[in-house]
Scaffold this active site. Structure first.
Site, mmCIF file in Angstrom:
data_model
loop_
_atom_site.group_PDB
_atom_site.id
_atom_site.type_symbol
_atom_site.label_atom_id
_atom_site.label_comp_id
_atom_site.label_asym_id
_atom_site.label_seq_id
_atom_site.Cartn_x
_atom_site.Cartn_y
_atom_site.Cartn_z
ATOM 1 N N TYR A 194 -23.320 0.272 -12.751
ATOM 2 C CA TYR A 194 -24.315 -0.287 -13.674
ATOM 3 C C TYR A 194 -25.752 -0.190 -13.167
ATOM 4 C CZ TYR A 194 -20.895 -2.221 -16.912
ATOM 5 O OH TYR A 194 -19.912 -2.367 -17.861
ATOM 6 N N LYS A 198 -9.856 -0.785 -5.521
ATOM 7 C CA LYS A 198 -9.206 0.534 -5.556
ATOM 8 C C LYS A 198 -9.403 1.125 -4.165
ATOM 9 C CE LYS A 198 -7.197 3.918 -7.870
ATOM 10 N NZ LYS A 198 -5.880 3.857 -8.522
ATOM 11 N N ASP A 213 -5.627 -0.636 -11.251
ATOM 12 C CA ASP A 213 -4.674 -0.105 -12.244
ATOM 13 C C ASP A 213 -3.406 -0.953 -12.293
ATOM 14 O OD1 ASP A 213 -4.238 0.819 -9.644
ATOM 15 O OD2 ASP A 213 -3.663 2.854 -10.236
ATOM 16 N N ASP A 245 -15.642 -5.304 -16.054
ATOM 17 C CA ASP A 245 -15.881 -5.050 -17.481
ATOM 18 C C ASP A 245 -14.576 -4.675 -18.173
ATOM 19 O OD1 ASP A 245 -17.273 -4.425 -19.913
ATOM 20 O OD2 ASP A 245 -17.099 -2.311 -19.383
ATOM 21 N N ASP A 250 -11.773 -7.127 -20.889
ATOM 22 C CA ASP A 250 -11.390 -6.853 -22.283
ATOM 23 C C ASP A 250 -9.873 -6.946 -22.431
ATOM 24 O OD1 ASP A 250 -13.997 -6.501 -23.210
ATOM 25 O OD2 ASP A 250 -13.491 -4.683 -24.340
HETATM 26 C C1 IPM Z 1 -19.657 -6.708 -21.573
HETATM 27 C C2 IPM Z 1 -20.102 -5.515 -22.367
HETATM 28 C C3 IPM Z 1 -21.363 -4.943 -21.713
HETATM 29 C C4 IPM Z 1 -21.005 -4.518 -20.306
HETATM 30 C C5 IPM Z 1 -21.998 -3.796 -22.494
HETATM 31 C C6 IPM Z 1 -22.283 -4.191 -23.932
HETATM 32 C C7 IPM Z 1 -23.238 -3.293 -21.829
HETATM 33 O O1 IPM Z 1 -19.091 -4.586 -22.457
HETATM 34 O O2 IPM Z 1 -20.426 -7.678 -21.487
HETATM 35 O O3 IPM Z 1 -18.527 -6.689 -21.076
HETATM 36 O O4 IPM Z 1 -20.579 -3.389 -20.098
HETATM 37 O O5 IPM Z 1 -21.148 -5.338 -19.418
HETATM 38 MG MG MG Z 2 -17.250 -5.267 -21.693
#
Ligand code: IPM
Ligand code: MG
Length: 337
Positions: free
Chosen positions: A112, A171, A205, A229, A233
């Site tokens: 990032y 990793k 993984d 990140d 999700d």
């Molecule tokens: C998150 C999102 C952000 C990230 C994006 C929108 C830049 O996916 O907050 O997880 O990658 O951190």
């Molecule tokens: Mg994200």
């Protein structure tokens, strides 16, 4: 928030900023430096979901969200993965007792940082480089937060006794520099300062498999920005999805920013069908950081009550209520209990 403030006797002063897609289209501005300076003066920031169908991907993300995280040095992204009662999870045979852990995602380093670039762009020999960058300082301050968090909040029961655990997600078999640094720092800090906290290690993984198969193993996980990140999700969908998942971008020494972890969903604009619980849960996390623990707990309890008893689904348009009705239910529950 107003209901919690009234109930628990504190005052909130709010200032609204319209940073986002509409403003960008009007003015070409994302988050100007002057706004960052303004934001520093607040005790906390609550960020709505951002994203706009007419704005190219990356502009708002980099210009607003990532800029705020970096400029305000919000070096922790705290993402609870907690299944509330009554919420559907795609994980078979798992419930609120099994899905209850927290991911501490490092929030300022890694891929990032934007370190890298192109050479010979546009030619068949084009090279693109984007480096995962970590300093010992960044790793140490993140680990310290994670160990402290595990010490205060860890609660998993393993075998007979209670044991707080911190799992490093990395990793080390491939990223033999970056995650080697994380691994050494993790064990050094753990051994010398947090010997009572059990240390686990997962390759990222494999961690994804365990998050699906055995989420009950986890208590607190800590990882770098990119893996954090991705795995959050996955975590979010196991707790019911973007309608409910909240997180905090935390600067323990500065201004923190709380947000629903999903982006915006422009196709629902103006329809009043979006689930507000993710934003409400983000607000509850904010109350906790502001020192209003009782109020934070009350909001979380109200959310849990209504996931268990009222909402038909967490999905937009299928809650059985409109966005504002869900907000009203939670506020009323906070006021009444
Ligand atoms: C998150 C999102 C952000 C990230 C994006 C929108 C830049 O996916 O907050 O997880 O990658 O951190
Ligand atoms: Mg994200």
């Amino acid at each position: 928030m107003a209901a919690a403030a009234q109930k628990f006797n504190f005052k909130v002063e709010t200032t609204e900023f319209d940073f986002g897609g509409e403003r960008y289209k009007r003015t070409g501005e994302t988050l100007p430096d002057s706004a960052v300076a303004d934001l520093r003066r607040f005790d906390a920031i609550l960020l709505g979901a951002i994203g706009h169908p007419d704005v190219a991907p990356g502009i708002l993300e980099k210009g607003i969200l990532l800029k705020a995280r970096f400029e305000l040095d919000q070096y922790i992204n705290l993402r609870p993965v907690r299944l509330y009662p009554g919420v559907q999870t795609p994980l078979k045979d798992k419930g609120p007792d099994e899905i209850d852990y927290v991911v501490v995602r490092e929030n300022t380093g890694d891929i990032y940082t934007g370190t890298g670039g192109f050479s010979m762009k546009g030619t068949p020999q084009e090279v693109a480089v984007q480096s995962a960058v970590y300093t010992r300082f960044q790793v140490d301050r993140c680990l310290k937060y994670a160990f402290e968090y595990a010490r205060q909040h860890g609660k998993k029961i393993r075998g007979k006794g209670r044991e707080n655990t911190l799992g490093l997600v990395g990793k080390t078999n491939v990223l033999t520099y970056v995650y080697n640094l994380w691994e050494r720092a993790f064990h050094e800090m753990g051994k010398s300062h947090y010997p009572e906290i059990r240390r686990d290690y997962y390759h990222v993984d494999a961690c994804c498999m365990w998050m699906v198969k055995n989420p009950e193993w986890f208590d607190v996980l800590v990882t770098g920005n990119m893996f954090g990140d991705i795995i959050t999700d996955l975590g979010a969908i196991t707790q019911g999805g973007m309608g409910i998942a909240a997180g905090g971008n935390i600067n323990p020494e500065g201004v923190s920013m709380f947000e629903p972890i999903g982006g915006s969903a422009p196709k629902y604009t103006g329809q009043g069908v979006i689930n507000p619980l993710a934003a409400i849960c983000a607000m509850a996390m904010m109350l906790e950081i502001l020192g209003e623990q009782q109020a934070a707990d009350a909001v979380e309890e109200a959310v849990k009550y209504h996931t268990a008893h009222s909402l038909k689904s967490m999905a937009a348009g299928r809650m059985g209520y409109s966005t504002s009705q869900v907000g009203d239910l939670v506020a009323q529950h906070v006021a009444d209990h």
